[in-house]
Each structure stands twice: as structure tokens, then as C-alpha cells.
Design a protein around this motif. Structure first.
Motif, PDB file in Angstrom:
ATOM      1  N   THR A   1       0.864  -1.183   0.000  1.00 18.57           N
ATOM      2  CA  THR A   1       0.000   0.000   0.000  1.00 18.57           C
ATOM      3  C   THR A   1       0.900   1.232   0.000  1.00 18.57           C
ATOM      4  OG1 THR A   1      -0.183   0.338   2.395  1.00 18.57           O
ATOM      5  CG2 THR A   1      -1.682  -1.273   1.384  1.00 18.57           C
TER       6      THR A   1
ATOM      7  N   ASP B   1      -3.563   5.665  -4.165  1.00 15.79           N
ATOM      8  CA  ASP B   1      -4.515   6.628  -4.730  1.00 15.79           C
ATOM      9  C   ASP B   1      -3.796   7.797  -5.398  1.00 15.79           C
ATOM     10  OD1 ASP B   1      -3.569   8.145  -2.637  1.00 15.79           O
ATOM     11  OD2 ASP B   1      -5.494   8.345  -1.619  1.00 15.79           O
TER      12      ASP B   1
ATOM     13  N   SER C   1      -8.073   3.811  -2.856  1.00 17.60           N
ATOM     14  CA  SER C   1      -7.749   4.236  -1.501  1.00 17.60           C
ATOM     15  C   SER C   1      -7.768   3.056  -0.548  1.00 17.60           C
ATOM     16  CB  SER C   1      -8.774   5.279  -1.046  1.00 17.60           C
ATOM     17  OG  SER C   1      -8.661   5.527   0.347  1.00 17.60           O
ATOM     18  N   ILE C   2      -6.938   3.133   0.495  1.00 16.61           N
ATOM     19  CA  ILE C   2      -6.973   2.109   1.533  1.00 16.61           C
ATOM     20  C   ILE C   2      -8.276   2.190   2.336  1.00 16.61           C
ATOM     21  CG2 ILE C   2      -4.492   1.800   1.778  1.00 16.61           C
ATOM     22  CD1 ILE C   2      -4.553   3.784   4.112  1.00 16.61           C
ATOM     23  N   LEU C   3      -9.015   3.270   2.169  1.00 20.56           N
ATOM     24  CA  LEU C   3     -10.314   3.395   2.833  1.00 20.56           C
ATOM     25  C   LEU C   3     -11.433   2.720   2.050  1.00 20.56           C
ATOM     26  CD1 LEU C   3      -9.978   7.123   3.930  1.00 20.56           C
ATOM     27  CD2 LEU C   3      -9.974   5.129   5.439  1.00 20.56           C
TER      28      LEU C   3
ATOM     29  N   HIS D   1       2.336  -2.252   4.627  1.00 19.49           N
ATOM     30  CA  HIS D   1       1.434  -1.109   4.719  1.00 19.49           C
ATOM     31  C   HIS D   1       2.226   0.177   4.918  1.00 19.49           C
ATOM     32  CE1 HIS D   1      -1.822   1.510   5.465  1.00 19.49           C
ATOM     33  NE2 HIS D   1      -1.746   1.494   6.799  1.00 19.49           N
TER      34      HIS D   1
ATOM     35  N   ARG E   1      -6.895   9.253   7.188  1.00 15.38           N
ATOM     36  CA  ARG E   1      -6.042   8.360   6.394  1.00 15.38           C
ATOM     37  C   ARG E   1      -5.189   7.476   7.300  1.00 15.38           C
ATOM     38  NH1 ARG E   1      -4.407   8.744   1.073  1.00 15.38           N
ATOM     39  NH2 ARG E   1      -5.393  10.799   0.969  1.00 15.38           N
TER      40      ARG E   1
ATOM     41  N   GLY F   1      -7.544   4.378   7.781  1.00 12.04           N
ATOM     42  CA  GLY F   1      -6.881   3.621   6.727  1.00 12.04           C
ATOM     43  C   GLY F   1      -6.150   2.409   7.254  1.00 12.04           C
ATOM     44  N   THR F   2      -5.398   2.602   8.341  1.00 15.79           N
ATOM     45  CA  THR F   2      -4.682   1.466   8.936  1.00 15.79           C
ATOM     46  C   THR F   2      -5.660   0.432   9.480  1.00 15.79           C
ATOM     47  OG1 THR F   2      -2.718   2.765   9.440  1.00 15.79           O
ATOM     48  CG2 THR F   2      -3.092   0.789  10.762  1.00 15.79           C
TER      49      THR F   2
END
Length: 331
Positions: free
Chosen positions: A6, A32, A54-56, A73, A93, A97-98
Motif C-alpha cells: 500500500t 490513490d 484508496s486504503i479506505l 502497509h 487516512r 486507513g490502517t
């Protein structure tokens, strides 16, 4: 290994991608491109599976993680400029995100290397910070400490995913990683000073220049990521990764001038002018890397002058525009 990275289009992420490919691992990148760049992966674009997202985004995460056995990550809000100017976006984020990445790794049963930061130590200025040392943070109402707080909670989530769910999580805390492709746009001090020196502009330092830091080559750090995540003895533990060659910011600027053969002047900019009233920084941050050395033989081997020279050579080949006229004293 088939690895998901990521933030793989970012500075450290792109170097990690190249390192993995050099050892014949398969690599998927999820990014992203908010701070990363496709240009960073141009040399290996045909060898990487890139997922733009996105990681979201849970669907994007599941697509990217499918078939991978390892997750690195690195995706995060980058640099003090970003944290100060866009604090809520940065917190989302870095925290949510994590959390999303850890939950996806748990769903897919993937081992994971969580890239944290030396920022988590805050204002602790003791000699040779080790992984179990106290965190000393300023007021939560000062944006300077929001990144450190978020990274600390990231580590806490990662640790409890290991403890409670048996997820193979390793935490690393890089100290001022520097190298080619790093931009000064987000406040990273070495590429910004090098850019100013090459352009014949004044080198801007925050504060009085007595702050002490250690800078480590990205080429020394990324191999340790891979070795650590593959070693089950590292799971559930945190590791400092950095150099122990310590310099003041003033000395750093002088070495940049010497290595680049520049006669630019050095000027000092107050923190209040560079960021916001009441901005706080730490006087010293130097790592104890005993834990990583004893477990995997980690050692920073690249001297600071060689790091500066590599950044300068990269900027001469591919100039990178820096945002703003000042840079942070250290990251």
C-alpha cells in the motif's frame, strides 16, 4: 512471496517494490496517487500489478490483497506540511486507513508489516531511543502531535491484531529515511535543502539549527522490511530502523553545501512563520537499533555524504518541484 504494497507509488514504497521485484517476488501496488507518483514506478510498471484506489475503499483493498500472502502497509498522510494544513484528512487516512488494512489482512489471513514512524517518540530526547521508551507528546490541541498520536494508535491496533487474532504483524519505526525520488514538497529536509543548493537559493532551516537528527538511506531500510516480515520471531514486536550518524540541522546544511559545491547562504526561519503559532519540535532524535541488529543483522551502511550525493544526482536527472519556501527542521 506475492506482496501487496500500500502506498507503493510513494518514495519508500517504490524502492520497496523494486527491491521485491529484484528478488523475483510478485508485487501488487495499491495507491490513490495523492502523494505518490506513477513516475516512481515507471521503470518497473510492466512487472507490477497496480490497483488505483484508496486504503479506505474496502473493495479496492480486497481486490488488491486477493492472492497475496504478505502486506507491506506504507500508505499514510506524508510530512508535517500535510499534517498541519490538512489535519482531519490526515487523521482519517492514518487511523481509519490502517484499521481498514488490518481488517482486510485479518479477513484474508495475511501477514503484515506496519510502517510506523520515529515520530511516535514525540519530545523524548534521551540518548539512543529504544523501542520500549516512553512517548512524550505535547498537547493534543497542537496539530504537530496529531501524526504521532495517530501512528501510536496504528501500532496499538497492529499489536492487538497479533495478540488477539494471531495475525502476523511486524511494526517498524523508520528514522528520517532519505534517498532518490524523495520530494521536499511535504517538508522533508534533505531533498529540500539539496534542491535549494542546486538552484543557488538560500538554504532555509527552521529554528536555531541545533536540532539533532540521524538520516538513513532508503536502500539500507527496505531490505530490512522484507527480512523482518518473513521472520516469525519479529511478529508482535516493534523495531527501530535508522542510522546512528547524528548531525545538527546546521551541520546538515553545511554538508549539503559541500557535497553540492554550492555557495548558497544558510538562513533561519522561525517555526511560527513556517507552520503556525506555538509549533513545537524536538531537540534530538537518535535511534537505538540494537533489537533489529541482534535479530536480523540490520545496520545502516550508507554515510550521510553519500546519501546527499545520491539525492543531488537524482534531482539533477529529474528535478522535483518543492511546495513552499521553507522546510521542516527534521521529519
Amino acid at each position: 512471496m506475492k506482496a501487496l504494497v500500500t502506498g507503493g507509488a510513494g518514495f519508500i514504497g517504490s524502492h520497496l517494490v523494486e527491491h521485491l521485484l529484484a528478488f523475483d517476488h510478485e508485487v501488487v501496488v495499491l495507491d490513490d496517487f495523492s502523494t505518490g507518483s506513477a513516475e516512481n514506478l515507471a521503470a518497473v510498471a510492466d512487472d507490477v500489478t497496480a490497483v488505483s484506489g484508496s486504503i479506505l475503499d474496502e473493495d479496492a483493498l480486497d481486490r488488491a490483497m486477493d492472492g497475496c500472502d504478505t502486506v507491506f502497509h506504507l500508505a499514510a498522510a506524508v510530512g508535517v506540511h500535510t499534517i498541519v494544513n490538512r489535519p482531519m484528512e490526515s487523521l482519517r487516512r492514518n487511523l481509519l486507513g490502517t484499521q481498514a488494512v488490518l481488517e482486510a489482512a485479518r479477513r484474508h489471513a495475511r501477514r503484515l508489516l506496519l510502517v510506523s514512524s520515529s515520530e511516535i517518540y514525540g519530545k523524548n530526547t534521551k540518548d539512543n531511543l529504544c523501542e520500549d521508551d516512553d512517548r512524550i507528546l505535547g498537547s493534543p490541541l497542537k496539530s504537530r502531535w496529531s501524526y504521532a498520536a495517530a501512528k501510536g494508535l496504528d501500532e496499538l491496533m497492529g499489536f492487538w491484531c497479533w495478540r488477539e487474532y494471531g495475525l502476523g504483524v511486524v511494526i517498524v519505526r523508520p528514522f528520517n529515511v532519505v534517498g532518490p525520488r524523495q520530494s521536499g514538497a511535504f517538508g522533508m529536509v534533505v531533498p529540500h535543502l539539496v534542491e535549494q543548493a542546486l538552484a543557488g537559493q538560500p538554504l532555509t532551516l527552521h529554528g536555531d539549527g541545533t536540532q539533532r537528527r540521524c538520516f538513513c538511506a532508503v536502500a539500507d531500510v527496505v531490505p530490512a522490511f522484507v527480512v523482518l516480515v518473513e521472520d516469525e520471531r519479529a511478529h508482535g514486536r516493534a523495531f527501530n530502523l535508522g542510522s546512528t550518524e547524528e548531525v545538527t540541522m546546521r551541520q546538515l546544511a553545511e554538508r549539503v553545501l559541500r557535497v553540492t559545491n554550492s555557495d548558497s547562504p544558510i538562513v533561519h526561519v522561525p517555526y511560527d512563520r513556517a507552520y503556525e503559532p506555538g509549533f513545537e519540535d524536538m531537540a534530538r532524535r537518535c535511534p537505538d537499533t540494537t533489537r533489529a541488529r541482534e535479530l536480523i543483522g540490520f545496520r545502516a551502511r550508507t554515510c550521510l555524504d553519500d546519501i546527499i550525493a545520491a539525492v543531488a544526482a537524482d534531482q539533477r536527472r529529474s528535478p522535483r518541484e518543492t511546495v513552499g519556501a521553507v522546510t521542516e527542521g527534521a521529519t
